[in-house]
Motif scaffolding. Structure first.
Motif, mmCIF file in Angstrom:
data_model
loop_
_atom_site.group_PDB
_atom_site.id
_atom_site.type_symbol
_atom_site.label_atom_id
_atom_site.label_comp_id
_atom_site.label_asym_id
_atom_site.label_seq_id
_atom_site.Cartn_x
_atom_site.Cartn_y
_atom_site.Cartn_z
ATOM 1 N N PHE A 38 0.829 -1.195 0.000
ATOM 2 C CA PHE A 38 0.000 0.000 0.000
ATOM 3 C C PHE A 38 0.867 1.249 0.000
ATOM 4 C CE2 PHE A 38 -3.563 2.409 2.454
ATOM 5 C CZ PHE A 38 -3.899 3.092 1.302
ATOM 6 N N HIS A 39 1.917 1.259 0.812
ATOM 7 C CA HIS A 39 2.812 2.407 0.896
ATOM 8 C C HIS A 39 4.017 2.275 -0.029
ATOM 9 C CE1 HIS A 39 1.352 4.167 5.002
ATOM 10 N NE2 HIS A 39 0.349 3.758 4.232
ATOM 11 N N GLN A 40 3.904 1.386 -0.994
ATOM 12 C CA GLN A 40 4.963 1.265 -1.995
ATOM 13 C C GLN A 40 5.106 2.571 -2.776
ATOM 14 O OE1 GLN A 40 4.187 -1.844 -4.834
ATOM 15 N NE2 GLN A 40 6.244 -1.788 -5.719
ATOM 16 N N PHE A 41 3.988 3.313 -2.862
ATOM 17 C CA PHE A 41 3.980 4.600 -3.541
ATOM 18 C C PHE A 41 3.192 5.614 -2.715
ATOM 19 C CE2 PHE A 41 4.408 1.478 -6.975
ATOM 20 C CZ PHE A 41 5.516 1.981 -7.654
ATOM 21 N N SER A 42 3.547 6.882 -2.865
ATOM 22 C CA SER A 42 2.766 7.958 -2.260
ATOM 23 C C SER A 42 1.339 7.914 -2.816
ATOM 24 C CB SER A 42 3.371 9.325 -2.600
ATOM 25 O OG SER A 42 4.748 9.357 -2.366
ATOM 26 N N SER A 43 0.382 8.393 -2.025
ATOM 27 C CA SER A 43 -0.993 8.394 -2.539
ATOM 28 C C SER A 43 -1.852 9.413 -1.803
ATOM 29 C CB SER A 43 -1.629 7.003 -2.427
ATOM 30 O OG SER A 43 -1.925 6.683 -1.089
ATOM 31 N N TRP A 44 -3.017 9.672 -2.385
ATOM 32 C CA TRP A 44 -3.955 10.629 -1.805
ATOM 33 C C TRP A 44 -5.316 9.945 -1.633
ATOM 34 C CZ3 TRP A 44 -1.701 10.472 -6.511
ATOM 35 C CH2 TRP A 44 -2.486 10.508 -7.657
ATOM 36 N N VAL A 45 -5.313 8.777 -0.999
ATOM 37 C CA VAL A 45 -6.518 7.954 -0.884
ATOM 38 C C VAL A 45 -7.625 8.614 -0.055
ATOM 39 C CG1 VAL A 45 -7.444 5.781 0.012
ATOM 40 C CG2 VAL A 45 -5.382 5.772 -1.386
ATOM 41 N N PRO A 46 -7.370 9.141 1.157
ATOM 42 C CA PRO A 46 -8.475 9.790 1.889
ATOM 43 C C PRO A 46 -9.125 10.923 1.108
ATOM 44 C CG PRO A 46 -6.642 9.373 3.367
ATOM 45 C CD PRO A 46 -6.145 9.087 1.980
ATOM 46 N N ASP A 47 -8.309 11.721 0.412
ATOM 47 C CA ASP A 47 -8.857 12.787 -0.423
ATOM 48 C C ASP A 47 -9.734 12.214 -1.526
ATOM 49 O OD1 ASP A 47 -8.684 15.602 -1.832
ATOM 50 O OD2 ASP A 47 -8.028 14.139 -3.319
ATOM 51 N N ALA A 48 -9.258 11.174 -2.197
ATOM 52 C CA ALA A 48 -10.018 10.566 -3.290
ATOM 53 C C ALA A 48 -11.280 9.888 -2.763
ATOM 54 C CB ALA A 48 -9.148 9.564 -4.043
ATOM 55 N N LEU A 49 -11.186 9.267 -1.594
ATOM 56 C CA LEU A 49 -12.346 8.605 -1.014
ATOM 57 C C LEU A 49 -13.435 9.623 -0.675
ATOM 58 C CD1 LEU A 49 -13.879 6.206 0.070
ATOM 59 C CD2 LEU A 49 -12.494 6.302 2.150
ATOM 60 N N LEU A 50 -13.052 10.777 -0.162
ATOM 61 C CA LEU A 50 -14.033 11.827 0.107
ATOM 62 C C LEU A 50 -14.678 12.305 -1.196
ATOM 63 C CD1 LEU A 50 -15.386 13.710 2.193
ATOM 64 C CD2 LEU A 50 -13.523 15.336 1.749
ATOM 65 N N ALA A 51 -13.874 12.451 -2.253
ATOM 66 C CA ALA A 51 -14.410 12.852 -3.553
ATOM 67 C C ALA A 51 -15.398 11.802 -4.071
ATOM 68 C CB ALA A 51 -13.269 13.049 -4.550
#
Length: 512
Positions: free
Chosen positions: A150-163
């Protein structure tokens, strides 16, 4: 809420009614027949080519406009997106590479473009599989893998999940993930937070290896991960508010405000008017890179003239404006495109759709939400960049999406390597829907339309069958009133009933 889930289930069973349905469905049939005829279908996941037209009619918002290139690539990108929907023993996921690659986790999963996948997929009428995909990375991806996937790469999952939630409206799912999203943010702090409050990242873990300012083993403070984590903190504060958790909301409001101050103080170069990478040795790298536009993706930048100057570089041919698209480093940079060609994954100037998606979203936010946006750039600047992005989707005269391209010739730098075909590493439909058409979701029961189509550019367009909070939205623009025979101007329907109209293609707010 249970009601929302029931409503969603019922909605998916209802026959979908489209204005001019026959013509639009015929358009999809024609596009799909063309795309299928050009494909050897070497890999088949959940939805084969023979079922792709049916899937698109059931899922994809119908779109028509006078820009034939943009319209075709809109459907091509959904057609190729569908290829990556994959069923696994641990839920449905989306792949990035159509062929297996060595650095992937189980089921050929990779977390690098997870945020892009969520933003793109949220517009599907039957997109509940995205929840399985998010849960796969939250709960299953790391098990039995021997290293963190999951942390193999940076990500913006909480932001995307809210969207995603703002479209899907499943509050139970969102709130029930809050505890684990909080734990995950704390894990990022444990892994990547420096004593000065900034986050560091290797460029390869940003998915941007061989970059101008980065290195595979340098712990640099990059605009990428710091913008992502700021966006994630902002999203977590809002999710906590929805959950009624005031204390956690306050924690993440504080985190977001602190990180924003540090981003502005530490990564903004006052001389070059740009966000840059701060090296682990303490100085800002000299080069402007496309990652310097990412803070606007998350509305992290104050609306001041000094910061607005950065966007002049996006239309400057010595900056990021190249014949085939937006480069990943400024073209005046002395080491531009000097790190090889196609042998690795060089982010030292070539066009990467991953970065183009981020820059275009930041550009749209700047134009729509900042008073200095329209004083710095025009709608035509944005439209031209989106059209250029669409036109770059080509190889040998056929629609194509790969890894990265030469900025002057459009040549795909991995050639015809099968692993690069249908590369699912960026957004396209999301840019058309949220930015060009300007459909802006909100947390409450409303939405805005803020189109970025230049005046006089299109005499008509339609976007139909758009799912929004368990309802269906249809949008029409008709200058003469003769294209759709529904009247002149901008018309918005909700579940088949006229909800708003305007004689001009201008911002309007619509309540459900």
């Amino acid at each position: 809420m249970k009601f929302n889930k029931i409503a969603c289930a019922l909605l998916s069973l209802l026959p979908f009614c489209v204005f001019g349905q026959g013509a639009l469905e015929s358009k999809i049939d024609d596009y799909v027949a063309k795309f299928n005829s050009q494909d050897d279908e070497a890999v088949v996941n959940k939805i084969p080519n023979k079922a792709s037209a049916k899937w698109m009619k059931e899922n994809v918002p119908f779109f028509a406009c006078p820009d034939s290139t943009l319209e075709e690539i809109y459907y091509f990108r959904w057609w190729s997106f569908r290829k990556h929907i994959k069923e696994t023993p641990e839920g449905t996921i989306l792949t990035e590479f159509i062929e297996p690659v060595k650095h992937a986790g189980k089921y050929n999963s990779i977390s690098c473009a997870l945020g892009h996948h969520i933003y793109e997929g949220r517009w599907l009428r039957k997109g509940d599989f995205l929840k399985e995909y998010i849960d796969f990375f939250l709960y299953h991806a790391d098990s039995g893998q021997g290293r963190d996937r999951f942390h193999q790469f940076s990500s913006w999952v909480p932001d995307a999940l809210l969207a995603y939630y703002m479209v899907d409206n499943d509050q139970d799912y969102l709130v029930n993930r809050l505890v684990d999203l909080d734990k995950d943010y704390l894990k990022w702090e444990e892994e990547r937070l420096l004593d000065n409050g900034m986050f560091w990242q290797y460029d390869v873990r940003d998915g941007m290896e061989e970059s101008v300012s980065g290195a595979r083993k340098q712990e640099n403070m990059r605009p990428t991960i710091n913008s992502y984590m700021l966006g994630n903190a902002t999203a977590l504060a809002k999710i906590a508010n929805i959950a009624g958790n005031d204390s956690l909301e306050n924690v993440y409001v504080d985190k977001a405000q602190r990180l924003q101050r540090l981003l502005l103080d530490s990564l903004w170069d006052n001389e070059d008017d740009f966000f840059k990478t701060k090296m682990e040795t303490g100085e800002l790298h000299s080069a402007r890179e496309a990652i310097g536009f990412i803070p606007w993706y998350f509305h992290a930048v104050p609306d001041k003239k000094s910061f607005a100057q950065a966007w002049k570089q996006v239309i400057d041919t010595a900056g990021f404006n190249a014949p085939w698209g937006l480069t990943t480093a400024e073209r005046r940079e002395p080491t531009f495109r000097t790190r090889g060609t196609g042998s690795s994954c060089e982010w030292d100037g070539a066009l990467w759709p991953f970065a183009s998606s981020q820059t275009l979203r930041g550009m749209a936010n700047f134009l729509v939400d900042y008073k200095y946006g329209p004083k710095t750039l025009s709608k035509s600047d944005f439209y031209n960049a989106v059209h250029q992005y669409a036109a770059s989707h080509v190889m040998d005269g056929k629609p194509y999406i790969g890894e990265y391209q030469d900025e002057k010739t459009g040549y795909w730098l991995k050639g015809d390597d099968p692993r690069s075909k249908f590369y699912n590493h960026s957004t396209f439909a999301d840019i058309v829907i949220q930015d060009l058409i300007g459909f802006k979701p909100s947390i409450d029961g409303s939405f805005f339309l803020k189109p970025l189509i230049p005046e006089g550019e299109w005499s008509y367009f339609t976007l139909q069958g758009l799912p929004y909070k368990n309802k269906i939205v249809d949008i029409f623009w008709d200058e003469t009133g003769k294209k759709y025979n529904k009247g002149k101007g901008l018309l918005v329907y909700i579940d088949g009933k006229l909800a708003a109209n305007s004689k001009q293609l201008k911002p309007i707010k619509i309540k459900l």
